[in-house]
Design an enzyme around this catalytic site. Sequence first.
Site, short mmCIF file in Angstrom:
data_model
loop_
_atom_site.label_atom_id
_atom_site.label_comp_id
_atom_site.label_asym_id
_atom_site.label_seq_id
_atom_site.Cartn_x
_atom_site.Cartn_y
_atom_site.Cartn_z
N THR A 155 0.81 -1.22 0.00
CA THR A 155 0.00 0.00 0.00
C THR A 155 0.85 1.27 0.00
OG1 THR A 155 -1.63 -1.20 1.30
CG2 THR A 155 -1.82 1.20 1.28
N ARG A 327 -27.27 -12.34 34.42
CA ARG A 327 -27.70 -10.99 34.76
C ARG A 327 -29.23 -10.91 34.80
NH1 ARG A 327 -25.82 -6.18 36.82
NH2 ARG A 327 -26.88 -4.39 35.91
N GLU A 439 -6.15 -6.16 3.85
CA GLU A 439 -6.24 -7.37 3.01
C GLU A 439 -7.39 -7.24 2.01
OE1 GLU A 439 -4.18 -9.85 2.98
OE2 GLU A 439 -3.00 -9.45 4.77
N ASP A 441 -10.25 -3.98 0.92
CA ASP A 441 -11.45 -3.33 1.45
C ASP A 441 -12.69 -4.15 1.10
OD1 ASP A 441 -12.91 -0.58 2.18
OD2 ASP A 441 -13.81 -1.43 0.37
C1 LIG Z 1 -3.62 -0.96 10.56
C2 LIG Z 1 -3.32 -1.19 9.12
C3 LIG Z 1 -2.38 -2.12 8.75
C4 LIG Z 1 -2.04 -2.31 7.42
N1 LIG Z 1 -1.01 -3.16 7.10
C5 LIG Z 1 -0.57 -3.15 5.83
C6 LIG Z 1 0.65 -3.83 5.50
O1 LIG Z 1 1.31 -4.42 6.37
N2 LIG Z 1 1.08 -3.80 4.21
C7 LIG Z 1 0.39 -3.12 3.24
O2 LIG Z 1 0.83 -3.12 2.12
N3 LIG Z 1 -0.75 -2.48 3.53
C8 LIG Z 1 -1.24 -2.46 4.79
N4 LIG Z 1 -2.38 -1.76 5.09
C9 LIG Z 1 -3.08 -1.02 4.03
C10 LIG Z 1 -4.46 -1.56 3.68
O3 LIG Z 1 -4.36 -2.76 3.00
C11 LIG Z 1 -5.21 -0.47 2.91
O4 LIG Z 1 -5.55 0.54 3.82
C12 LIG Z 1 -6.45 -0.98 2.22
O5 LIG Z 1 -6.08 -1.78 1.16
C13 LIG Z 1 -7.36 0.15 1.73
O6 LIG Z 1 -6.67 1.06 0.96
P1 LIG Z 1 -6.79 2.63 1.22
O7 LIG Z 1 -6.59 2.87 2.65
O8 LIG Z 1 -5.92 3.32 0.26
O9 LIG Z 1 -8.34 2.95 0.91
P2 LIG Z 1 -8.92 3.35 -0.54
O10 LIG Z 1 -8.50 2.35 -1.51
O11 LIG Z 1 -8.62 4.77 -0.79
O12 LIG Z 1 -10.47 3.18 -0.26
C14 LIG Z 1 -11.20 4.14 0.48
C15 LIG Z 1 -12.68 3.86 0.38
O13 LIG Z 1 -13.10 3.99 -0.96
C16 LIG Z 1 -13.87 2.90 -1.37
N5 LIG Z 1 -13.55 2.57 -2.75
C17 LIG Z 1 -12.34 2.39 -3.30
N6 LIG Z 1 -12.44 2.07 -4.60
C18 LIG Z 1 -13.77 2.04 -4.87
C19 LIG Z 1 -14.53 1.75 -6.03
N7 LIG Z 1 -13.95 1.41 -7.18
N8 LIG Z 1 -15.86 1.80 -5.94
C20 LIG Z 1 -16.46 2.11 -4.78
N9 LIG Z 1 -15.79 2.39 -3.67
C21 LIG Z 1 -14.46 2.35 -3.71
C22 LIG Z 1 -13.49 1.77 -0.45
O14 LIG Z 1 -14.60 0.92 -0.24
C23 LIG Z 1 -13.07 2.49 0.82
O15 LIG Z 1 -14.17 2.58 1.67
C24 LIG Z 1 -2.73 -1.59 6.42
C25 LIG Z 1 -3.71 -0.67 6.79
C26 LIG Z 1 -3.99 -0.44 8.11
C27 LIG Z 1 -4.99 0.62 8.46
C1 LIG Z 2 -18.93 5.33 31.06
C2 LIG Z 2 -20.18 5.27 31.89
C3 LIG Z 2 -20.55 6.37 32.62
C4 LIG Z 2 -21.68 6.33 33.44
N1 LIG Z 2 -21.96 7.40 34.26
C5 LIG Z 2 -22.92 7.25 35.21
C6 LIG Z 2 -23.07 8.23 36.22
O1 LIG Z 2 -22.33 9.23 36.26
N2 LIG Z 2 -24.02 8.04 37.17
C7 LIG Z 2 -24.82 6.94 37.14
O2 LIG Z 2 -25.67 6.81 38.02
N3 LIG Z 2 -24.71 5.98 36.19
C8 LIG Z 2 -23.75 6.09 35.24
N4 LIG Z 2 -23.60 5.10 34.29
C9 LIG Z 2 -24.45 3.92 34.33
C10 LIG Z 2 -25.38 3.78 33.15
O3 LIG Z 2 -26.42 4.70 33.23
C11 LIG Z 2 -25.88 2.31 33.11
O4 LIG Z 2 -24.83 1.53 32.69
C12 LIG Z 2 -27.06 2.12 32.21
O5 LIG Z 2 -28.19 2.69 32.79
C13 LIG Z 2 -27.34 0.64 31.92
O6 LIG Z 2 -27.44 -0.09 33.09
P1 LIG Z 2 -26.64 -1.48 33.25
O7 LIG Z 2 -25.24 -1.23 32.88
O8 LIG Z 2 -26.91 -1.99 34.59
O9 LIG Z 2 -27.28 -2.44 32.15
P2 LIG Z 2 -28.55 -3.37 32.36
O10 LIG Z 2 -29.66 -2.59 32.89
O11 LIG Z 2 -28.13 -4.58 33.07
O12 LIG Z 2 -28.87 -3.76 30.85
C14 LIG Z 2 -28.08 -4.70 30.16
C15 LIG Z 2 -28.74 -5.06 28.85
O13 LIG Z 2 -30.00 -5.68 29.09
C16 LIG Z 2 -31.00 -5.12 28.33
N5 LIG Z 2 -32.23 -5.06 29.11
C17 LIG Z 2 -32.40 -4.57 30.35
N6 LIG Z 2 -33.66 -4.66 30.72
C18 LIG Z 2 -34.34 -5.21 29.71
C19 LIG Z 2 -35.70 -5.56 29.48
N7 LIG Z 2 -36.63 -5.34 30.39
N8 LIG Z 2 -36.02 -6.10 28.30
C20 LIG Z 2 -35.08 -6.31 27.36
N9 LIG Z 2 -33.80 -6.03 27.53
C21 LIG Z 2 -33.43 -5.48 28.68
C22 LIG Z 2 -30.53 -3.74 27.96
O14 LIG Z 2 -31.04 -3.37 26.71
C23 LIG Z 2 -29.03 -3.88 27.97
O15 LIG Z 2 -28.58 -4.18 26.68
C24 LIG Z 2 -22.48 5.16 33.47
C25 LIG Z 2 -22.13 4.06 32.69
C26 LIG Z 2 -20.97 4.09 31.93
C27 LIG Z 2 -20.57 2.87 31.19
#
Ligand SMILES: Cc1cc2nc3c(=O)[nH]c(=O)nc-3n(C[C@H](O)[C@H](O)[C@H](O)COP(=O)(O)OP(=O)(O)OC[C@H]3O[C@@H](n4cnc5c(N)ncnc54)[C@H](O)[C@@H]3O)c2cc1C
Ligand SMILES: Cc1cc2nc3c(=O)[nH]c(=O)nc-3n(C[C@H](O)[C@H](O)[C@H](O)COP(=O)(O)OP(=O)(O)OC[C@H]3O[C@@H](n4cnc5c(N)ncnc54)[C@H](O)[C@@H]3O)c2cc1C
Lengths: 689, 689
Positions: A155, A327, A439, A441
């Site tokens: 790339t 849970r 590998e 896109d």
């Molecule tokens: C963490 C990481 C590790 C990597 N490691 C390696 C490595 O070790 N060696 C190496 O050689 N490369 C490596 N790569 C590169 C990687 O393979 C490229 O990023 C990838 O092939 C996409 O190319 P690009 O970033 O130029 O995106 P682009 O080709 O510019 O594509 C950008 C967007 O445009 C869209 N697009 C492109 N062409 C078209 C089209 N004809 N029609 C419609 N949509 C299109 C794509 O879907 C994509 O969403 C790495 C990349 C990352 C981020």
């Molecule tokens: C970064 C972060 C910051 C936060 N900051 C605060 C804060 O400052 N103060 C504070 O008080 N709280 C805070 N929270 C807590 C946050 O509000 C709770 O995590 C949130 O309300 C969800 O509760 P829980 O994690 O217990 O998930 P749960 O209630 O256990 O839910 C887990 C999953 O079960 C599903 N689920 C639950 N009930 C049902 C049902 N009846 N039917 C179907 N599906 C259900 C939900 O969709 C969810 O996917 C914070 C959380 C995070 C991660």
Amino acid sequence: MVDAAVRPKTTRPHADNADANLQFDVARVTDLLMGTWADTRREARELIKDSAFWRDDELGKDEHRERVLSQLHLLVENKAVHRAFPKSLGGEENNGGNIAGFEELVVADPSLQIKSGVQWGLFGSAILQLGTTEHHEKWLPGVMDLSIPGAFAMTEIGHGSDVAAVGTTATYDASTQEFVINTPFRGATKEYLGNAALHGVAATVFAQLITNGVNHGVHCFYVPLRGEDGVDLPGIGREDDGLKGGLNGIDNGRLSFDHIRIPRTNLLNKYGDVAADGTYSSAIDSPGRRFFTMLGTLVQGRVSLDGAASWASALGLKIAITYATQRRQFDGADGQEVVLMDYGKHQRRLLPRLATTYAQIFAHDEFLQKFDGVFSGRTDTPDDREDLETLAAALKPLSTWHALDTLQEAREACGGAGFMFENRLVGLRADLDIYVTFEGDNNVLLQLVGKRLLTDYAQQFTGKDAAALAKFAVGMTAGKLFHGAGLRQFGQSVVDLGQVSRSVENGLREEQQHLLLAERVQQMVADIAGRLRPAGKDKVLGAKLFNENQAELIEAARAHAELLQWEAFTDAVHRVEEADTKKVLTWLRDLFGLQLIEKHLAWHLINGRLSTQRAAAVSRYIDRLCARLRPYALDLVDAFGYEPEHVRAPIASGAERERQDEAREYYAALAASGEAPVLEKTLKKNAKR
Amino acid sequence: MVDAAVRPKTTRPHADNADANLQFDVARVTDLLMGTWADTRREARELIKDSAFWRDDELGKDEHRERVLSQLHLLVENKAVHRAFPKSLGGEENNGGNIAGFEELVVADPSLQIKSGVQWGLFGSAILQLGTTEHHEKWLPGVMDLSIPGAFAMTEIGHGSDVAAVGTTATYDASTQEFVINTPFRGATKEYLGNAALHGVAATVFAQLITNGVNHGVHCFYVPLRGEDGVDLPGIGREDDGLKGGLNGIDNGRLSFDHIRIPRTNLLNKYGDVAADGTYSSAIDSPGRRFFTMLGTLVQGRVSLDGAASWASALGLKIAITYATQRRQFDGADGQEVVLMDYGKHQRRLLPRLATTYAQIFAHDEFLQKFDGVFSGRTDTPDDREDLETLAAALKPLSTWHALDTLQEAREACGGAGFMFENRLVGLRADLDIYVTFEGDNNVLLQLVGKRLLTDYAQQFTGKDAAALAKFAVGMTAGKLFHGAGLRQFGQSVVDLGQVSRSVENGLREEQQHLLLAERVQQMVADIAGRLRPAGKDKVLGAKLFNENQAELIEAARAHAELLQWEAFTDAVHRVEEADTKKVLTWLRDLFGLQLIEKHLAWHLINGRLSTQRAAAVSRYIDRLCARLRPYALDLVDAFGYEPEHVRAPIASGAERERQDEAREYYAALAASGEAPVLEKTLKKNAKR
Ligand SMILES: Cc1cc2nc3c(=O)[nH]c(=O)nc-3n(C[C@H](O)[C@H](O)[C@H](O)COP(=O)(O)OP(=O)(O)OC[C@H]3O[C@@H](n4cnc5c(N)ncnc54)[C@H](O)[C@@H]3O)c2cc1C
Ligand SMILES: Cc1cc2nc3c(=O)[nH]c(=O)nc-3n(C[C@H](O)[C@H](O)[C@H](O)COP(=O)(O)OP(=O)(O)OC[C@H]3O[C@@H](n4cnc5c(N)ncnc54)[C@H](O)[C@@H]3O)c2cc1C
């Protein structure tokens, strides 16, 4: 860090109907999932039980990079990464097993998996696949034992998807018998390369081969980056990509070359060579075919991403479903708090994704077999290679997108706990994010598949007139059309899907699922081909029409891949003898098939494949399947075979259950003591009486 | 760090038809998007142009936390965060403006936005909304000037979504006139609280209020955590949540209370009080309604997440679409490399998401007006409050999920560059991940909306017999049914959507979109209500049926929210006078409406709302809309009004264009020099002639 020794204690919920009490053979299903190279997978999993291979979340980028490098050395010591290399050099020439083993590293740390992939799968493979014996003997030992860490430099900043257009040049200088590797402008800088920022001492560099004033297209060159002293050679430019969205244990970076001279023999010359006098020669006459042949030898990256992504999804579901069976949140009708997994919505969120994960793991094993067949030489014709590449371009996008979707849903299903890094889901998702891009896109790959489908389709018509064509299009089944890309035939009893049978579900069984999925691919391709036809030889109109149909062609390719997955899942189910286990797996396969049909329901309706009545039944049927599978949810994720040292997420350790038991005991004791406060609500209700 | 002074140079692509040369008034649209509190938004954006407010990606968790704390002090110095507080204390009592200003902080650093939200929006608001004058005077000055950083302690390890079930107790001891705050078991530990790990010196703690042997349900208490000496008071337990998936600039943690004694007057007693002798009193008789009233006063968190998420989506699209108009990949029919934005698939990936973002920003402004009306007291009836809460529960899930989806698609659309942290997309996505969970889990919130829809629906039937009901269900329009939750009527010309008009597109214009979206909500709710009816008074059956329909009820709630967004977008379009601008915005609104219809196409077909012919036209129409909007893509993201200091992503800076210009110049110069190598392919072609 979590105490990995805690094993979760969870039980199957009570249920009194027969469907809920089947004998599901977890071990048998684990074998099935582990597939052809089960032994290698188990070996790899055993190895990474050692915490030395685990991701350490406390480390910053720089320490993480060093840790992963040292883990690579550990892999070497454990002889875990040489299976694909020649026997003469201490390898096993075992291509399928090699990939299977690599994939498993994803649960230790995706950075470890990918950095290994860069070293032995890309850099090493380029030398192995594009080089010849001399190159193998000279460099592979150092590649294998990691004394030569290397980058795979394909790339560039300006060109990722369109590799043929890279700007780096390798110009032959006959006077010194050297190639001059050069980066002519900023956009031609090699970019995103693993091992390039820090650790790489050499690189396999893809560049336009120019000799005697002719550009023979992209070839691969072995380019040393550092001298013995460890200092970059003059003319080598190196930059660090810095922080990324994930995989921060890998030192990705940029490389540029300011007229770097390398010996003529550093051209990896299996598919094209330059003689001392500068004469170019190749066994493959067409420059286009030559280029694609070279790229094709590097397909293994896609193979291993498909597997790793599928297994990462499996781990995510193992965590989220285990937690969901422990849970509790909100009281149920019986006054007990309801376990999340019993909520209809929660089942809908997790179980179809579980079904898809199974399908992908089964499809992956077939894919791996195909890969092994080609690379072992057993089944290595140009057609086999083309099929393999199409398979790779079809399956890798679906499984890598599915991993992101599944890890995210798993994260959300665990609520706030899912967002804690220690519970693995966010870290895995961040690391796997880029699997959909590198590998190849995903959208670009699916477009390749679409083009192949169009070509296959067109080939059926050579020499046929319009009337014959029309008949043909009607009578043809997808299996015959696209045999090249792996389709097969099942029952083939032709049923009128438009007609409502006594039970609507009867119209949604295996054969009908197959027909619906297969005919959709066929019809979509035929429709697109029809819309492209007016272009004829008009290139500009052709490009315009193609562009207008691009999104749909990609959708057709996706439909094709989904069909392949469904077929692989069905084959796997057919291999199961045990009736109960088979029943459960059949439900899961049905769930996979039906959610695909549900997703594309409008298409089936518009194209007259399903009556509205049967279509309306699809969603209800899915709900019923979810309810039927609910009692086996835990078994189905246990069958992935992960042990606590692989899972490591505290929320999936049983700790939640212990806390709940403690809370219940507290309330029970309080009630028994007679000192529990009475609820105001209860008081009010009693007062009204 | 990026040179923020580089302004992108991009031009609209050539196109010779009139539709591509409309006068799109970017500034006018910016005003429209900025909405009611445009001035405050501009002020906030101006402030955060200062790099002192920007996220510094180089910092580890610990330094990041300190940086964000210091940024909070900067906000205080700049008087940026006191708009909602009482005038008597130096605030402005400007509720809408306050939220608008907060939301804008998301583009500086989401950690900054959320930590501010914890301090002034949650901790401060609890004192303001649940406390009385004495509390305000005593603590708000310190809250406002950040001399009292505090935690908002509602969630516990065991209970997040079900707040009514928290285990923490506040037991009144009349002998000392104190409440005893206690954590009776591990699961009752307060969890995930911002400011709890490090910075909080006090907390507003939600606990079961117990006095005279009666539990009066959850109330909020002001609990000091540290003494003057900065050391935690005896009995306070504090743990650090450590690394999270994002928002690592916030010190989330756990708090536990070992029989902590606080004065009786630390009960925030606006909605319920305890006299010195322990007698409980409240103006709200029902404990359930009292609890929901208290929670309802804290709705502003949801309001601001809705806005912040919508604007974060806008920023993501600004980056990805700007890049897509510069980045080229693969040759087109004319031999020139094609700009990504010209690919049909790329348009399909980005433009519908752009349309949705517009819809959400417009819907958010209405939501904010409603909020301001209630909290200013201008329109503050119980019905208004209930509507506001329903609106919050409907809109926050959609916009937060949309942000994740959009930021991810934007990331992928930028290829490898999207994965580089400096380009913002991965960082924003990681930080916003948890927006779908906190301030109410999205699925739980949508379920609340669904229940409200069912209740509204049922109320229409009170006292009607079955025949009247049937008639009613047929004749009723959604607008009449759900007026409470904000629906309104547009044209109301009744058209037979089943019939194909001369142009299928004619059947997909504004009125039909409205009807399709509105009738879907109505029908889904009616269907679910019908399926729940058999339960009657049977609680167990009721719970079972409810659970079977849970997923669909959530889908109905989503449909309701989508309708509200569509209506808000349409209202906004109607406010535009300029014909050209209005035309473009109408296309964008159509794109929003049609992609919703496309997403639910199977439903419309099954329920006979669309003929298969018209349904088949939907996708083609969307493709056409994308092509029409393509020339305005850049204008439409420029209209978000972000300046380089807000965008900061190098890939959206014009650097890509400069690199491409350099490459083109290189090749042009090479060609002019006569020394360009000839392609092997060309040689071969010529040889054949
Ligand atoms: C963490 C990481 C590790 C990597 N490691 C390696 C490595 O070790 N060696 C190496 O050689 N490369 C490596 N790569 C590169 C990687 O393979 C490229 O990023 C990838 O092939 C996409 O190319 P690009 O970033 O130029 O995106 P682009 O080709 O510019 O594509 C950008 C967007 O445009 C869209 N697009 C492109 N062409 C078209 C089209 N004809 N029609 C419609 N949509 C299109 C794509 O879907 C994509 O969403 C790495 C990349 C990352 C981020
Ligand atoms: C970064 C972060 C910051 C936060 N900051 C605060 C804060 O400052 N103060 C504070 O008080 N709280 C805070 N929270 C807590 C946050 O509000 C709770 O995590 C949130 O309300 C969800 O509760 P829980 O994690 O217990 O998930 P749960 O209630 O256990 O839910 C887990 C999953 O079960 C599903 N689920 C639950 N009930 C049902 C049902 N009846 N039917 C179907 N599906 C259900 C939900 O969709 C969810 O996917 C914070 C959380 C995070 C991660």
